[in-house]
Design an enzyme around this catalytic site. Structure first.
Site, short mmCIF file in Angstrom:
data_model
loop_
_atom_site.label_atom_id
_atom_site.label_comp_id
_atom_site.label_asym_id
_atom_site.label_seq_id
_atom_site.Cartn_x
_atom_site.Cartn_y
_atom_site.Cartn_z
N LYS A 112 -3.43 -3.39 -2.81
CA LYS A 112 -2.75 -4.01 -4.01
C LYS A 112 -2.05 -5.14 -3.45
CE LYS A 112 -2.80 -0.32 -7.15
NZ LYS A 112 -3.87 0.60 -6.29
C1 LIG Z 1 -5.33 1.23 -6.74
C2 LIG Z 1 -6.22 1.60 -5.68
C3 LIG Z 1 -7.70 1.76 -6.27
C4 LIG Z 1 -8.22 1.67 -7.51
O1 LIG Z 1 -7.99 0.15 -7.74
P1 LIG Z 1 -8.33 -0.26 -9.45
O2 LIG Z 1 -7.94 -1.81 -9.38
O3 LIG Z 1 -7.28 0.40 -10.05
O4 LIG Z 1 -9.58 -0.07 -10.03
C5 LIG Z 1 -8.43 2.14 -5.05
N1 LIG Z 1 -7.99 2.59 -3.87
C6 LIG Z 1 -6.65 2.27 -3.51
C7 LIG Z 1 -6.40 2.72 -2.25
C8 LIG Z 1 -5.79 1.93 -4.54
O5 LIG Z 1 -4.55 1.90 -4.05
#
Ligand SMILES: *Cc1c(COP(=O)(O)O)cnc(C)c1O
Length: 466
Positions: A112
């Site tokens: 993120k």
């Molecule tokens: C948010 C997250 C995901 C999922 O990603 P999306 O974009 O919501 O599909 C997968 N792995 C981690 C570690 C995350 O923080």
């Protein structure tokens, strides 16, 4: 560049307003009205460029008319300059045509950061230009809060207030939020659950007078700019592996469908992606959709990969809009059915088109531990539980062994040390930048689960009120 809503009832907006609005006023999500393209020549010219250079080339057209080119290049350089690997998003080879794209080299050790580090700077830039401020309010069960805090810390035009459930996040997750001492960062430890935190945030956004007074804003995963920033690492990985002269496949551990939608967007722009494998844990609504053509909500069950414990993948609506040839009426009909009855269907003809690109795969917690252990034995690499779901999905569903399969590592193993240690016997150490996390002092305020008390707190700390 102009953006329209997937539900067709909101005004079209330019990039600045899409960035600040997040969700469209008709409840839909914003998408570009005309997609920029990456020609074979454009892709070839990216081979060997830095991540920041590729980022400017890929994202530039989406900001056209909003942020000056030089300013944007500076924001991008700042955003990724703080990552702890010179490649920003390095590829690691696991086996023949088998790759891992490491997306955990940002400040909070999860993917993120790749979008939010840029988003915080874009918010600040656009708001300063307009002479405005916002108060970003969010609830977190752990991961998203720290990424938002790191993205907004020390930004002049932004105050950030994050609610977490008191005593219910892991120590690492809490400390990643509460040890940030920037004056514009405010952590509330709420006496309640994560759902209580979310309900209070929703109530604050639904209180129109309060929302206007505080200039409330959010940086949640439906914000278009987050998708835009995530397209970059697919293009960077693709060109490093020989695109456009060679095809590629990606395996993506998925929750809200934001990350894998960015891959689909890269494909739409011209990156030669032949297959996208969507990995889920026991919360498998997407995998069931790819199997049956029916999206049907279930109960959320806790798993080893908590950031994927989701039953409503909000960004899927963007893909539906593409699938129905940008017919907002068709999208609205399905989203309406989903809200009312908890399910909607896609016809056989269209599902054939879906399956031409997408495969789904689910992995339960036992399988996740097994994959973490197996990869450690094969390669010596420690991976986190989310990444394990992606790797397993890619291996189980790959169609063409001659095409490189790139699995996304979405979190650093040290973010989930208990699961990794249970599977391998090895406890992954925190990377250098966080090595002293447990020596830093924490700052947070414990508040009761009471809307009026929390609203007073926000009024007190937000600089828009000054
Ligand atoms: C948010 C997250 C995901 C999922 O990603 P999306 O974009 O919501 O599909 C997968 N792995 C981690 C570690 C995350 O923080």
């Amino acid at each position: 560049m102009i953006y329209h809503s997937t539900r067709g009832q909101a005004p079209v907006l330019g990039f600045d307003d899409v960035l600040l609005a997040g969700l469209a006023r008709d409840g839909g999500l914003y998408l570009p009205t005309r997609w920029p393209t990456l020609s074979a020549g454009d892709l070839r010219a990216m081979a060997g460029l830095s991540y920041a250079e590729i980022a400017v080339r890929v994202m530039g057209p989406f900001l056209d008319g909003s942020v000056a080119e030089d300013d944007f290049a500076q924001l991008v350089a700042d955003a990724y300059g703080g990552f702890d690997h010179a490649a920003v998003a390095p590829l690691k080879q696991l086996g023949p045509n088998d790759w891992l794209l490491e997306l955990f080299h940002g400040p909070t050790l999860a993917f993120k950061d790749y979008a939010l580090q840029l988003l915080g700077r874009l918010f600040d830039h656009v708001l300063s230009k307009k002479g405005q401020r916002v108060t970003i309010v969010g609830a977190t069960s752990g991961d998203t809060g720290s990424a938002a805090i790191e993205a907004c810390r020390d930004r002049d035009a932004v105050d950030v207030v994050i609610l977490h459930p008191h005593g219910r996040t892991s120590d690492v997750q809490r400390r990643q939020m509460t040890t940030v001492t920037a004056a514009n960062v405010h952590n509330i430890a709420l006496e309640g659950t994560f759902d209580d935190c979310q309900d209070l945030v929703k109530a604050m956004f639904n209180d129109q007078a309060f929302r206007d007074e505080m200039h409330l804003s959010a940086v949640n995963s439906i914000n278009w700019a987050r998708i835009m920033a995530q397209i970059v690492y697919y293009v960077a990985a693709g060109t490093a592996l020989g695109a456009p002269d060679r095809g590629l496949a990606f395996a993506v551990p998925t929750g809200n469908f934001g990350n894998v939608y960015a891959a689909f967007a890269a494909r739409r722009m011209g990156l030669p992606i032949s297959q996208l494998v969507v990995g889920s844990n026991s919360n498998d609504i997407l995998t069931r959709f790819f199997e049956t053509g029916e999206m049907r909500m279930g109960q959320v069950v806790p798993s080893l990969s908590p950031s994927m414990d989701i039953q409503v993948s909000s960004n899927f609506e963007r893909y539906l809009f593409d699938l129905f040839a940008e017919d907002a009426t068709e999208v609205e009909a399905r989203m309406g059915a989903f809200r009312q009855s908890g399910s909607f269907s896609v016809d056989h003809g269209r599902m054939a088109g879906v399956r031409a690109v997408f495969d789904g795969f689910r992995l339960d917690d036992d399988g996740t531990r097994r994959v973490i252990r197996q990869l450690f034995e094969e390669t010596g690499e420690l991976i986190d539980p989310h990444s394990a779901v992606g790797i397993a999905a890619g291996r189980a569903r790959r169609r063409d062994p001659a095409i490189p399969m790139v699995a996304l590592a979405t979190a650093h193993p040290a973010k989930f040390p208990d699961a990794v240690e249970a599977a391998t016997g090895v406890r992954p150490p925190l990377p250098a930048r966080l090595a002293d996390l447990f020596d830093r002092s924490e700052r947070y305020d414990v508040l009761p689960n009471d809307l009026a008390v929390v609203q007073d707190y926000v009024r007190r700390v937000a600089r828009v009120a000054a």
